[in-house]
Design a protein around this motif. Structure first.
Motif, short mmCIF file in Angstrom:
data_model
loop_
_atom_site.label_atom_id
_atom_site.label_comp_id
_atom_site.label_asym_id
_atom_site.label_seq_id
_atom_site.Cartn_x
_atom_site.Cartn_y
_atom_site.Cartn_z
N LEU A 149 -6.98 -101.49 -48.68
CA LEU A 149 -5.59 -101.46 -49.13
C LEU A 149 -4.61 -101.80 -48.02
O LEU A 149 -3.49 -102.25 -48.28
CB LEU A 149 -5.25 -100.07 -49.70
CG LEU A 149 -6.07 -99.62 -50.91
CD1 LEU A 149 -5.73 -98.17 -51.24
CD2 LEU A 149 -5.79 -100.52 -52.12
N THR A 150 -5.00 -101.58 -46.77
CA THR A 150 -4.09 -101.78 -45.64
C THR A 150 -4.15 -103.19 -45.07
O THR A 150 -3.37 -103.53 -44.17
CB THR A 150 -4.41 -100.79 -44.52
OG1 THR A 150 -5.73 -101.08 -43.99
CG2 THR A 150 -4.39 -99.36 -45.03
N ALA A 154 -2.64 -95.00 -48.03
CA ALA A 154 -3.96 -95.33 -47.51
C ALA A 154 -4.02 -95.11 -46.00
O ALA A 154 -5.04 -94.62 -45.47
CB ALA A 154 -4.31 -96.77 -47.85
N VAL A 189 0.73 -91.86 -57.64
CA VAL A 189 0.45 -93.26 -57.97
C VAL A 189 -0.25 -93.35 -59.32
O VAL A 189 -0.82 -92.36 -59.81
CB VAL A 189 -0.44 -93.92 -56.89
CG1 VAL A 189 0.26 -93.93 -55.55
CG2 VAL A 189 -1.78 -93.19 -56.77
N SER A 247 -3.75 -98.30 -60.49
CA SER A 247 -3.34 -99.13 -59.36
C SER A 247 -4.46 -99.19 -58.34
O SER A 247 -5.37 -98.35 -58.34
CB SER A 247 -2.08 -98.55 -58.72
OG SER A 247 -2.38 -97.29 -58.11
N THR A 256 -4.41 -98.37 -55.23
CA THR A 256 -4.44 -97.11 -54.48
C THR A 256 -5.03 -96.00 -55.34
O THR A 256 -5.85 -95.19 -54.87
CB THR A 256 -3.03 -96.72 -54.02
OG1 THR A 256 -2.50 -97.76 -53.20
CG2 THR A 256 -3.05 -95.42 -53.25
N LEU A 258 -10.00 -97.25 -48.62
CA LEU A 258 -8.62 -97.15 -48.13
C LEU A 258 -8.29 -98.30 -47.19
O LEU A 258 -7.16 -98.83 -47.20
CB LEU A 258 -8.42 -95.81 -47.42
CG LEU A 258 -8.63 -94.55 -48.27
CD1 LEU A 258 -8.53 -93.30 -47.41
CD2 LEU A 258 -7.62 -94.51 -49.41
N ALA A 297 0.87 -99.96 -47.21
CA ALA A 297 0.05 -98.94 -47.87
C ALA A 297 0.09 -97.61 -47.11
O ALA A 297 -0.91 -97.17 -46.54
CB ALA A 297 -1.39 -99.43 -48.01
#
Length: 524
Positions: free
Chosen positions: A353-354, A362, A413, A417, A419, A350, A359
């Motif tokens: 992703l940030t 996340a 989602v 992807s 995420t 996670l 995001a």
């Protein structure tokens, strides 16, 4: 400008007063200029320090990849702290601080008691009183400073006198030669231990050690040092085997693997091998077994290597999400092993992703995982039963909410992807991730074993690669003993010296467990 009413009328006196006034004004201007220079210098110093502090904060707390080597940040902090100290030293050299009242010695007793003390007594030039009598000691001020003597070489000369009787010819008597690790060789066991610790605990390759020795006039070829290390690895192998056996008698272990580049002599290239780490650390739940780690070299990352290493182990194995570990829970195997998975790896998915975007999904996942870690911080070092009770009370409801959030987020989602892939990873290992809610001995993550393999990574970086697969296994043997010493707060040089000495003096194989690091008793 006002003048006093009683000015003298004598011209010469007036001129003298004017000159004195001019001198005072000049001195005042000089003092003001000096003060302005000090202010300017201090303002410049403040600007420099503010920049260094900002750099320090960025290095310490700024955003950085969780995959980056933590040692890189330590190096940055070291350089910044050095620069700050330099600024202070420059300022004090120009503007020495005013004498402050003497404070109580804050470092008294802070230095280890086992270090030898060399006392120096500073007495006044004369202890005779003005009245002619001798002054007596009524007290003293004591301070301690740490002093380091550079590594020194010395030569142990062993003499064995021969004795014979002058009255008869019954024979000659002589004490037997003392057993040595390197028969007819130069080093003592302490010397070999020093070479091992420098390479496998302090990550100093043998060729660099040879260069250090040469500076003191001791010419030892790198191959000679390698021969000493190889002999020691052979003699210490039974201790290493006993270490692995002791770890596998546990019911809860960690496992992880890291790359080990090895030179392929036939092709002249470097091939990728792996060090597999098997670790135990029951301190977070007040377990009775001492911490330890054993590394094993394998030519690949296949799960069959984990199966081979874990033969004889039954219990909980805490690992990351590498699918190779699924082979250890194959129903065809007799072992009863349960896999507990790592929340830190789930969190990392996670976190990635940030890094470059908002995001929000996340970020929400990270927030919930952080709440779970806050509970873990509160129960660290409590008995397993208490940890389990707190987890059932506080963590279990959080995990239930996280499960609901995970299902809802996956529905929002695309599964393909970034995420979606991160959430899929968490869902895939869910049963192993929540195992910590059923057993107070289980940690939330695999960080314990990851910390133990960090020294392997540092040594790998400094040495570039192992010269041979056999050499890589010797590396595993010696690094295991050094790191287990560190985990138990033992000094590895003293341990290895004592252990090698015991081995060459015929320590019984049946009592090999007495030589495990946690049984070492440090002597002054």
């Amino acid at each position: 400008m006002s003048f006093p009413a009683d000015l003298p009328t004598d011209v010469a006196t007036l001129q003298a007063l004017l000159r004195a006034a001019e001198e005072r004004a000049s001195e005042r201007d000089a003092r003001l200029a000096e003060r302005d220079a000090v202010i300017e210098r201090k303002e410049e110093r403040i600007v420099r320090l503010e920049k260094l502090v900002a750099d320090f904060k960025r290095a310490m707390f700024g955003s950085k990849s969780e995959k980056a080597d933590p040692d890189q940040y330590q190096l940055a902090l070291e350089d910044i702290e050095t620069a700050i100290a330099t600024v202070h030293a420059e300022d004090e050299a120009i503007d020495p601080p005013k004498a402050q009242p003497r404070k109580r010695d804050a470092n008294r007793g802070a230095l280890p008691k086992h270090l030898p003390r060399v006392e120096e007594i500073i007495t006044p030039e004369s202890t005779t009183c003005d009245c002619g009598c001798d002054r007596h000691v009524i007290g003293e001020d004591t301070s301690e400073r740490l002093d380091i003597i550079p590594a020194q070489f010395r030569v142990i000369v062993t003499r064995r006198p021969k004795y014979a009787c002058r009255s008869c010819e019954s024979g000659i008597v002589q004490a037997p030669a003392v057993s040595r690790l390197i028969e007819s060789g130069l080093p003592t066991e302490a010397t070999v231990a020093s070479v091992i610790v420098a390479k496998f605990a302090d990550h100093l390759p043998l060729y660099r050690q040879a260069q250090i020795y040469a500076r003191q006039g001791v010419d030892l070829d790198r191959s000679t040092l390698a021969a000493w290390v190889g002999k020691a690895a052979y003699e210490l192998a039974p201790v290493y085997d006993a270490l692995i056996a002791d770890l596998k008698r546990s019911t809860k272990l960690f496992m992880d693997e890291t790359t080990a580049p090895v030179l392929d002599p036939g092709k002249g290239k470097v091939k990728k091998g792996y060090f597999w780490a098997l670790a135990r650390d029951d301190r977070p739940w007040n377990g009775d077994d001492p911490p330890g780690v054993a590394f094993t070299y394998a030519p690949g990352r296949s799960g069959k290597h984990a199966v081979d290493i874990l033969k004889g182990f039954d219990g909980i194995l805490q690992v990351d999400g590498y699918t190779g570990y699924n082979r250890v829970i194959d129903p065809k195997r007799q072992a009863n092993i349960r896999l507990a998975y790592c929340w830190a790896h789930a969190r990392r998915k996670l976190f990635e992703l940030t890094k470059n975007s908002a995001a929000p999904i996340a970020q929400e996942g990270l927030r919930q995982i952080t709440s779970l870690y806050r509970v873990e911080a509160q129960i660290r070092s409590l008995p397993a039963s208490q940890r389990l009770a707190v987890r059932q009370d506080k963590s279990a409801p959080m995990v239930a909410d996280f499960k609901t959030w995970l299902e809802q987020a996956r529905a929002q989602v695309s599964a393909k992807s970034p995420t979606g892939e991160a959430l899929k990873y968490i869902a895939k290992y869910w049963d192993g991730l929540i195992l910590f809610l059923t057993d107070g001995r289980i940690e939330m993550d695999n960080n314990t074993v990851e910390r133990t393999i960090r020294p392997i990574a540092i040594g790998r970086k400094n040495s570039l690669f192992a010269g041979h697969e056999a050499g890589a296994q010797n590396w595993a043997v010696l690094a295991s003993l050094c790191e287990t010493c560190k985990l138990n707060g033992m000094e590895p040089h003293g341990y290895l010296t004592q252990t090698l000495t015991a081995i060459v003096n015929g320590h019984r194989q049946s009592q090999i467990n007495e030589l495990l690091p946690w049984n070492y008793v440090q002597t002054v």
